[in-house]
Design a protein around this motif. Structure first.
Motif, PDB file in Angstrom:
ATOM      1  N   TYR A  79      -6.047  -1.851   5.953  1.00 53.14           N
ATOM      2  CA  TYR A  79      -5.619  -1.076   7.128  1.00 53.14           C
ATOM      3  C   TYR A  79      -6.450   0.205   7.268  1.00 53.14           C
ATOM      4  O   TYR A  79      -7.204   0.365   8.233  1.00 53.14           O
ATOM      5  N   HIS A  80      -6.355   1.137   6.288  1.00 55.10           N
ATOM      6  CA  HIS A  80      -7.126   2.393   6.382  1.00 55.10           C
ATOM      7  C   HIS A  80      -7.992   2.608   5.141  1.00 55.10           C
ATOM      8  O   HIS A  80      -8.397   3.712   4.838  1.00 55.10           O
ATOM      9  N   CYS A 115      -7.073  -1.517   0.612  1.00 56.63           N
ATOM     10  CA  CYS A 115      -6.134  -1.859   1.676  1.00 56.63           C
ATOM     11  C   CYS A 115      -6.924  -2.105   2.961  1.00 56.63           C
ATOM     12  O   CYS A 115      -7.751  -1.273   3.361  1.00 56.63           O
ATOM     13  N   HIS A 146       0.174   3.998   1.323  1.00 57.71           N
ATOM     14  CA  HIS A 146       0.010   4.779   2.545  1.00 57.71           C
ATOM     15  C   HIS A 146       1.129   4.408   3.518  1.00 57.71           C
ATOM     16  O   HIS A 146       2.178   5.030   3.519  1.00 57.71           O
ATOM     17  N   ARG A 147       0.974   3.355   4.276  1.00 51.01           N
ATOM     18  CA  ARG A 147       2.018   2.986   5.220  1.00 51.01           C
ATOM     19  C   ARG A 147       2.533   1.580   4.998  1.00 51.01           C
ATOM     20  O   ARG A 147       3.153   0.986   5.867  1.00 51.01           O
ATOM     21  N   TRP A 158      -7.484   2.695   1.944  1.00 46.10           N
ATOM     22  CA  TRP A 158      -7.119   3.317   0.670  1.00 46.10           C
ATOM     23  C   TRP A 158      -7.540   2.332  -0.426  1.00 46.10           C
ATOM     24  O   TRP A 158      -7.315   1.113  -0.304  1.00 46.10           O
ATOM     25  N   CYS A 161       0.833  -1.203   0.000  1.00 54.80           N
ATOM     26  CA  CYS A 161       0.000   0.000   0.000  1.00 54.80           C
ATOM     27  C   CYS A 161       0.872   1.258   0.000  1.00 54.80           C
ATOM     28  O   CYS A 161       1.895   1.311   0.682  1.00 54.80           O
TER      29      CYS A 161
HETATM   30  S1  FES Z   1      -1.474   1.172   5.042  1.00 55.02           S
HETATM   31 FE1  FES Z   1      -2.906   0.919   3.458  1.00 55.02          FE
HETATM   32  S2  FES Z   1      -4.433   2.349   3.912  1.00 55.02           S
HETATM   33 FE2  FES Z   1      -2.998   2.651   5.491  1.00 55.02          FE
END
Ligand code: FES
Ligand SMILES: [Fe+2]
Length: 411
Positions: free
Chosen positions: A102-103, A100, A82-83, A105, A80
């Motif tokens: 996690y958050h 994703c 993002h992180r 995205w 991802c």
């Molecule tokens: S790590 Fe994928 S949305 Fe935050």
């Protein structure tokens, strides 16, 4: 250490033990061989519908291969923007978009970031698409290259191979069966074992029913006296099948480009008796033939690629093999049996009849690889000479491998 090992390599001989056991060599194998070359990883039939994906572990990286709504198949790093979370953890599945976990995205199937909640106004989604990986399909066989600039030679391979492969119409097939075999040995032991049939007569009672030992680096012209009768039978079969292939307009001549950066070899080979397929009775395993084939007595087309694949295409089905390193002494061998996409299990084919020759052969090869892995670990191991009559293709594999390492590793 690697440069010393490369310098000490004796032509025509097996490699020193460290090539099969050391962490340092393995790290270079991942970085140079699997990180910079075209690697066979799958088939178009892995992702038959838009949104279908498979995740492949390659050279220490995870890559998602996904079919888009436009039917294009693309590959992205499974990371991802993002992180860094993995986008998918499953080996395969089907999605509308890549979200994703996690958050959340959300990326479309072309890798564009199309949703990222709670981001500031100056955040630019167009700078945060998934990182693409080079992906090419060769008549339905999928190859990845992880390097920023793809290795040269794919187009040259495709130009030679398309006419050989296209009659088998792999794009119109489905996966009837797939196996993952984890072998306790270095990936090069798996490949070396694949590049010779010196061991076939003693180890492969099933495979040697449909296949002659010739065509895999052993040539009938140099047959030992006790093999002359078999060599003569092969030459008769080869003459008959060459007539069939040329009548059908199928290219059949051996092409050996194993020394190229994108190295490969191909040839059509006769099949014994009924001449149809890699089955115990040498007859077609699937009644629904591939492509436009109207007869099954076609022998087989074989195709080998550096550094990690081999394939056999018959009139009724195809078998593809891909070798993926897991650790210095652990290797995944993934085998797929492909039949016409309209073939119906139970009516047109049975999994047992379709797969039993190569299931048995894979298992026998796994045992050969594992006993060799055990031997090369021993203090008494010393690289022995290859047979010039039967192991020329093993030597070509090791030459390719050592040349590729020399090119990319400082001396
Ligand atoms: S790590 Fe994928 S949305 Fe935050
Ligand atoms: Fe074998």
């Amino acid at each position: 250490m690697l440069s010393d090992l490369l310098r000490r390599r004796r032509p025509g001989h097996a490699l020193e033990a460290a090539f099969y056991t050391s962490d340092e060599v393995f790290a270079q194998d991942l970085a140079v061989i699997f990180g910079r070359h075209w690697i066979h990883v799958g088939v178009e039939a892995d992702v038959p519908e838009p949104g279908d994906f498979v995740a492949v572990n390659l050279g220490g990286e995870s890559v998602v291969i996904v079919r888009g709504d436009d039917q294009e198949i693309r590959a992205f790093h499974n990371v991802c923007r993002h992180r860094g979370s993995r986008l998918v953890m499953e080996a395969q599945g089907s999605v509308g978009n890549l979200v994703c976990p996690y958050h959340q995205w959300t990326y479309d199937l072309e890798g564009r970031l199309i949703s990222a909640l709670h981001m500031q106004p100056d955040f630019d989604p167009s700078c945060h698409g998934l990182k693409p990986v080079h992906l090419r399909s060769l008549a339905g066989l999928l190859f990845l290259c992880l390097a920023p600039e793809a290795a040269p030679g794919f187009d040259a391979m495709a130009e030679v191979m398309e006419p050989y492969l296209s009659p088998h119409n792999l794009r119109n097939t489905k996966i009837a069966h797939q196996t993952d075999l984890v072998e306790r040995g270095n990936w090069k032991l798996v490949m070396e074992n694949n590049r010779e049939c010196y061991h076939c007569n003693a180890s492969h009672p099933e495979l040697t029913i449909p296949l002659f030992e010739y065509g895999f680096g052993t040539y009938p012209e140099t047959a030992a006296p006790e093999h002359r009768e078999m060599a003569a039978q092969y030459q008769l079969a080869e003459a008959e099948f060459t007539g069939i292939w040329s009548a059908c307009g199928l290219p059949s001549a051996e092409v050996d480009r194993l020394a190229d950066v994108t190295g490969f070899r191909t040839m059509r080979l006769p099949i014994t008796e009924a001449g149809e397929s890699h089955t115990l009775d040498t007859r077609a395993a699937s009644r629904r033939l591939l492509g436009n084939f109207t007869q099954a007595r076609m022998g087989g087309l074989s195709f080998w690629t550096q550094p990690n694949s081999w394939h056999h295409f018959m009139a009724d089905h195809a078998v593809t093999f891909c070798v993926l390193p897991i650790g210095p002494e652990e290797t995944l061998v993934r085998t797929r049996w492909l039949v016409h996409q309209d073939a119906v299990e139970g009516r047109d084919y049975s999994i047992e009849n379709l797969t039993q020759v190569w299931q048995a052969t894979n298992d026998q090869d796994r045992s050969l690889v594992e006993r060799t892995a055990a031997g090369v670990r021993s203090s008494a191991y010393e690289p022995g000479p290859y047979s010039q009559q039967t192991e020329g293709l093993v030597d070509k594999f090791i030459d390719w491998y050592t040349n590729r390492l020399r090119e990319h590793c400082p001396a």
